[in-house]
Design a protein around this motif. Structure first.
Motif, PDB file in Angstrom:
ATOM      1  N   LEU A  98      59.283  72.753  32.508  1.00 30.52           N
ATOM      2  CA  LEU A  98      59.408  72.843  31.048  1.00 30.52           C
ATOM      3  C   LEU A  98      58.313  72.099  30.301  1.00 30.52           C
ATOM      4  O   LEU A  98      57.876  72.541  29.236  1.00 30.52           O
ATOM      5  CB  LEU A  98      60.776  72.308  30.614  1.00 30.52           C
ATOM      6  CG  LEU A  98      61.997  73.023  31.211  1.00 30.52           C
ATOM      7  CD1 LEU A  98      63.282  72.417  30.668  1.00 30.52           C
ATOM      8  CD2 LEU A  98      61.940  74.516  30.918  1.00 30.52           C
ATOM      9  N   THR A  99      57.857  70.957  30.840  1.00 26.63           N
ATOM     10  CA  THR A  99      56.880  70.153  30.095  1.00 26.63           C
ATOM     11  C   THR A  99      55.617  69.894  30.916  1.00 26.63           C
ATOM     12  O   THR A  99      54.583  70.510  30.694  1.00 26.63           O
ATOM     13  CB  THR A  99      57.515  68.818  29.661  1.00 26.63           C
ATOM     14  OG1 THR A  99      58.049  68.150  30.809  1.00 26.63           O
ATOM     15  CG2 THR A  99      58.639  69.057  28.661  1.00 26.63           C
ATOM     16  N   LYS A 100      55.702  68.999  31.904  1.00 28.27           N
ATOM     17  CA  LYS A 100      54.509  68.649  32.683  1.00 28.27           C
ATOM     18  C   LYS A 100      54.080  69.793  33.595  1.00 28.27           C
ATOM     19  O   LYS A 100      52.916  70.165  33.643  1.00 28.27           O
ATOM     20  CB  LYS A 100      54.773  67.391  33.506  1.00 28.27           C
ATOM     21  CG  LYS A 100      54.984  66.139  32.658  1.00 28.27           C
ATOM     22  CD  LYS A 100      55.203  64.923  33.548  1.00 28.27           C
ATOM     23  CE  LYS A 100      55.415  63.672  32.710  1.00 28.27           C
ATOM     24  NZ  LYS A 100      55.643  62.470  33.556  1.00 28.27           N
ATOM     25  N   VAL A 129      52.897  83.092  33.710  1.00 27.93           N
ATOM     26  CA  VAL A 129      52.855  81.632  33.662  1.00 27.93           C
ATOM     27  C   VAL A 129      53.123  81.164  32.232  1.00 27.93           C
ATOM     28  O   VAL A 129      52.567  81.706  31.270  1.00 27.93           O
ATOM     29  CB  VAL A 129      51.480  81.103  34.132  1.00 27.93           C
ATOM     30  CG1 VAL A 129      51.461  79.578  34.103  1.00 27.93           C
ATOM     31  CG2 VAL A 129      51.156  81.621  35.530  1.00 27.93           C
ATOM     32  N   TRP A 130      53.993  80.143  32.092  1.00 27.37           N
ATOM     33  CA  TRP A 130      54.258  79.482  30.813  1.00 27.37           C
ATOM     34  C   TRP A 130      53.882  78.008  30.946  1.00 27.37           C
ATOM     35  O   TRP A 130      54.313  77.338  31.888  1.00 27.37           O
ATOM     36  CB  TRP A 130      55.734  79.568  30.437  1.00 27.37           C
ATOM     37  CG  TRP A 130      56.251  80.934  30.105  1.00 27.37           C
ATOM     38  CD1 TRP A 130      56.436  81.469  28.869  1.00 27.37           C
ATOM     39  CD2 TRP A 130      56.690  81.925  31.034  1.00 27.37           C
ATOM     40  NE1 TRP A 130      56.953  82.737  28.948  1.00 27.37           N
ATOM     41  CE2 TRP A 130      57.121  83.050  30.282  1.00 27.37           C
ATOM     42  CE3 TRP A 130      56.751  81.993  32.426  1.00 27.37           C
ATOM     43  CZ2 TRP A 130      57.606  84.212  30.868  1.00 27.37           C
ATOM     44  CZ3 TRP A 130      57.229  83.151  33.021  1.00 27.37           C
ATOM     45  CH2 TRP A 130      57.648  84.240  32.246  1.00 27.37           C
ATOM     46  N   GLN A 131      53.084  77.506  30.035  1.00 27.88           N
ATOM     47  CA  GLN A 131      52.698  76.092  30.054  1.00 27.88           C
ATOM     48  C   GLN A 131      53.317  75.395  28.852  1.00 27.88           C
ATOM     49  O   GLN A 131      53.049  75.762  27.700  1.00 27.88           O
ATOM     50  CB  GLN A 131      51.181  75.946  30.006  1.00 27.88           C
ATOM     51  CG  GLN A 131      50.697  74.502  29.907  1.00 27.88           C
ATOM     52  CD  GLN A 131      50.972  73.696  31.166  1.00 27.88           C
ATOM     53  OE1 GLN A 131      50.414  73.964  32.215  1.00 27.88           O
ATOM     54  NE2 GLN A 131      51.848  72.695  31.060  1.00 27.88           N
ATOM     55  N   GLY A 132      54.165  74.403  29.095  1.00 25.72           N
ATOM     56  CA  GLY A 132      54.784  73.656  28.014  1.00 25.72           C
ATOM     57  C   GLY A 132      54.193  72.265  27.893  1.00 25.72           C
ATOM     58  O   GLY A 132      53.258  71.891  28.603  1.00 25.72           O
ATOM     59  N   SER A 133      54.739  71.482  26.982  1.00 29.86           N
ATOM     60  CA  SER A 133      54.320  70.091  26.795  1.00 29.86           C
ATOM     61  C   SER A 133      55.539  69.306  26.325  1.00 29.86           C
ATOM     62  O   SER A 133      56.595  69.875  26.030  1.00 29.86           O
ATOM     63  CB  SER A 133      53.190  70.001  25.769  1.00 29.86           C
ATOM     64  OG  SER A 133      53.645  70.414  24.492  1.00 29.86           O
ATOM     65  N   SER A 134      55.391  67.991  26.242  1.00 26.63           N
ATOM     66  CA  SER A 134      56.525  67.168  25.809  1.00 26.63           C
ATOM     67  C   SER A 134      56.929  67.489  24.374  1.00 26.63           C
ATOM     68  O   SER A 134      58.102  67.388  24.006  1.00 26.63           O
ATOM     69  CB  SER A 134      56.170  65.689  25.935  1.00 26.63           C
ATOM     70  OG  SER A 134      54.984  65.398  25.204  1.00 26.63           O
ATOM     71  N   SER A 135      55.967  67.889  23.555  1.00 25.57           N
ATOM     72  CA  SER A 135      56.280  68.222  22.162  1.00 25.57           C
ATOM     73  C   SER A 135      56.652  69.692  21.981  1.00 25.57           C
ATOM     74  O   SER A 135      57.283  70.059  20.987  1.00 25.57           O
ATOM     75  CB  SER A 135      55.079  67.890  21.262  1.00 25.57           C
ATOM     76  OG  SER A 135      53.932  68.618  21.676  1.00 25.57           O
ATOM     77  N   ILE A 177      63.862  78.120  27.770  1.00 27.94           N
ATOM     78  CA  ILE A 177      64.556  78.857  28.828  1.00 27.94           C
ATOM     79  C   ILE A 177      64.908  80.260  28.356  1.00 27.94           C
ATOM     80  O   ILE A 177      64.949  81.210  29.148  1.00 27.94           O
ATOM     81  CB  ILE A 177      65.807  78.075  29.279  1.00 27.94           C
ATOM     82  CG1 ILE A 177      65.379  76.781  29.988  1.00 27.94           C
ATOM     83  CG2 ILE A 177      66.680  78.918  30.206  1.00 27.94           C
ATOM     84  CD1 ILE A 177      66.518  75.930  30.484  1.00 27.94           C
ATOM     85  N   SER A 178      65.114  80.413  27.059  1.00 27.08           N
ATOM     86  CA  SER A 178      65.416  81.751  26.530  1.00 27.08           C
ATOM     87  C   SER A 178      64.251  82.713  26.767  1.00 27.08           C
ATOM     88  O   SER A 178      64.464  83.915  26.986  1.00 27.08           O
ATOM     89  CB  SER A 178      65.733  81.666  25.035  1.00 27.08           C
ATOM     90  OG  SER A 178      64.634  81.119  24.311  1.00 27.08           O
ATOM     91  N   ASP A 179      63.007  82.192  26.743  1.00 24.31           N
ATOM     92  CA  ASP A 179      61.848  83.053  27.034  1.00 24.31           C
ATOM     93  C   ASP A 179      61.878  83.513  28.492  1.00 24.31           C
ATOM     94  O   ASP A 179      61.524  84.662  28.796  1.00 24.31           O
ATOM     95  CB  ASP A 179      60.549  82.295  26.754  1.00 24.31           C
ATOM     96  CG  ASP A 179      60.327  82.047  25.268  1.00 24.31           C
ATOM     97  OD1 ASP A 179      61.003  82.715  24.449  1.00 24.31           O
ATOM     98  OD2 ASP A 179      59.485  81.186  24.925  1.00 24.31           O
TER      99      ASP A 179
END
Length: 511
Positions: free
Chosen positions: A323-325, A347-353, A358-360
């Motif tokens: 989800l983040t790192k 591929v999905w890249q998230g961050s802490s902000s 999960i809906s995606d």
């Protein structure tokens, strides 16, 4: 009364017969059979193993030449034992567990020690119980041993000798108060050296009473060059300890070794892992997972990412969630002839902000299910328990993939096998190729697993590995029976088939 034809014909001969009977003459019974525990032949461990140690095929053990060499050194015929410690290194699949099980039983029944105590331990109790199970089943198969032994869950006793043979855990407290005459540590490379040290106190007490004791440390080469097993290996090479028997082989010594099985393992395992397991050579803990040549074998210029499946094929979807790192990656694959084809990787890249939603991921699951003929969907249950429950209630074939040590080892070895042998096909994706070349293979006690280096990622490789593992394990219709060649099954297959060996029939696989 009619005269018996066995009586004398004259009164004189009858009188002589009667006199002989009164003096103990007549028919003499045969010589009484020597009791099992008092049979002097069983004092030779070689005789005992080859006449009374009954294996699964209902026949006594036939000692291999290397086993005879070990016994000749540890159990000399003149009873003058030179060694009190044995460090033995053998390749895997050499029958060492069966061999050790027989040694334990002989020590229980015929050791010259008073009230002998035999302890079998390993890195974990499950491993130790494998050896104990060999011994306990052999007792039950033998008419002689089953009469003089009592088999309990973790203990075999011989009341007539006040002898015990016990399977103990790696917990040091389990060694307290023990008075061992024999200590067996199987797979010593993964065992607790502290447990071995704790058991030495009891051995010292017996030695002080003038008894001969023995500790057998046996295993296969590892990757930890700081381990106690490696230190003993080095001592053995230098012949530093005159009281330590050292036996180390890099060859397949057993007569039943299967060249076909070894060829399969050479293809399936990384070179350093194969060398450890089947050549008994020490290796480094980590190294590159695959080579550039391995990846080139899998590149196919005719392939490209697909948004829809082809008619007549069934697909596997796998998701590694981050989800983040870490990143979230979904992979879709299918099998075609002898290859596994990568059809899609997102591929999905998230961050802490701005974490990945999960809906995606759920929307992508739904879209993929609509566009591909999905046979199975697997995902990391971490933070997706609700998703799994929701999709299952709708009838979707969504399953959890638990990231246990065993599953990671299977995923890693299966992915390596496919890449190394060119059985996986994908387009020239620079990000995927770069990640496969950057990840490393790390040796663990349970096998090899892949992981990323510092500051890098392994999410694409993990997602692809999850999909390939599910695709490699083809479903078997219940009730079908598969008769193999008798060679050991690959680990990747064992959890998906109920396998049992029947004498003379090889393996029977029942779905």
């Amino acid at each position: 009364m009619a005269k018996s034809k066995f009586r004398g014909k004259t009164s004189e001969s009858e009188a002589r017969q009667s006199a002989n009977l009164r003096q103990g003459g007549g028919f003499k019974p045969g010589k009484a059979k020597t009791p099992f525990l008092k049979d002097p032949r069983n004092l030779d461990i070689r005789y005992f193993l080859e006449h009374h140690y009954i294996l699964e095929n209902r026949k006594p053990l036939k000692l291999e030449q290397y086993e005879k060499e070990i016994l000749d050194s540890l159990y000399p015929l003149n009873d003058k034992r030179r060694f009190d410690l044995a460090c033995i290194g053998l390749c895997k699949k050499q029958g060492k567990t069966t061999f050790l099980g027989g040694i334990c039983l002989w020590e229980l029944l015929f050791s010259p020690s008073l009230a002998p105590e035999i302890y079998n331990c390993s890195g974990d109790k499950d491993q130790a119980r494998l050896l104990f199970k060999k011994s306990s089943k052999a007792v039950k198969r033998s008419k002689e041993m089953s009469k003089v032994c009592k088999v309990l869950s973790d203990v075999i006793t011989c009341p007539a000798r006040d002898a015990t043979y016990e399977c103990i855990s790696a917990d040091i407290d389990s060694a307290e108060g023990k008075d061992p005459s024999l200590v067996i540590m199987d797979e010593f490379g993964t065992s607790s050296f502290e447990l071995f040290t704790a058991l030495q106190t009891g051995r010292a007490a017996r030695e002080g009473r003038g008894e001969s004791t023995l500790a057998i440390l046996i295993g296969t080469a590892g990757w930890d060059l700081t381990s106690e097993f490696y230190k003993l290996y080095q001592k053995g090479l230098r012949k530093e300890d005159p009281f330590m028997f050292f036996f180390w082989s890099h060859e397949q010594l057993a007569s039943f070794s299967s060249p076909g099985f070894l060829a399969k393992m050479r293809k399936r395992l990384q070179p350093q892992v194969y060398q450890r397991y089947y050549e008994n050579k020490w290796s480094q803990q980590s190294g590159s997972f695959v080579t550039r040549e391995d990846v080139k074998r899998c590149l196919d210029s005719s392939l490209s990412p697909q948004g829809k499946g082809k008619p007549g094929f069934r697909y596997i979807l796998a998701c590694d969630l981050g989800l983040t790192k870490d990143r979230s990656v979904t992979s879709i694959v299918h099998s075609e002839e002898d290859h596994i084809i990568l059809d899609s990787m997102k591929v999905w890249q998230g961050s802490s902000s701005n974490p990945v939603l999960i809906s995606d991921i759920e929307d992508d699951f739904q879209q993929s299910y609509d566009n591909f003929n999905i046979r199975k969907m697997v995902c990391d249950p971490w933070q997706m328990k609700g998703t799994i429950q929701k999709f299952k209630e709708k009838g979707y074939p969504l399953e959890e993939f638990i990231f246990s040590s065993g599953n990671l080892a299977k995923l890693s070895s299966n992915l390596y096998y496919l890449l190394h042998n060119g059985l996986l096909r994908f387009w020239d994706d620079p990000d995927l190729v770069g990640e496969l070349l950057s990840i490393q293979a790390i040796q663990k006690s349970y096998g090899m697993r892949i992981d990323h280096r510092a500051g890098q990622f392994s999410d694409r490789a993990i997602s692809l590995g999850m999909a390939c593992l599910s695709c490699s394990l083809k479903p078997v219709r219940k009730g079908r029976v598969y008769v193999g060649t008798g060679e050991p099954m690959l680990e990747v297959d064992q959890d998906y088939y109920n396998a049992r060996r029947e004498p003379g029939k090889g393996h029977v696989y029942i779905g």
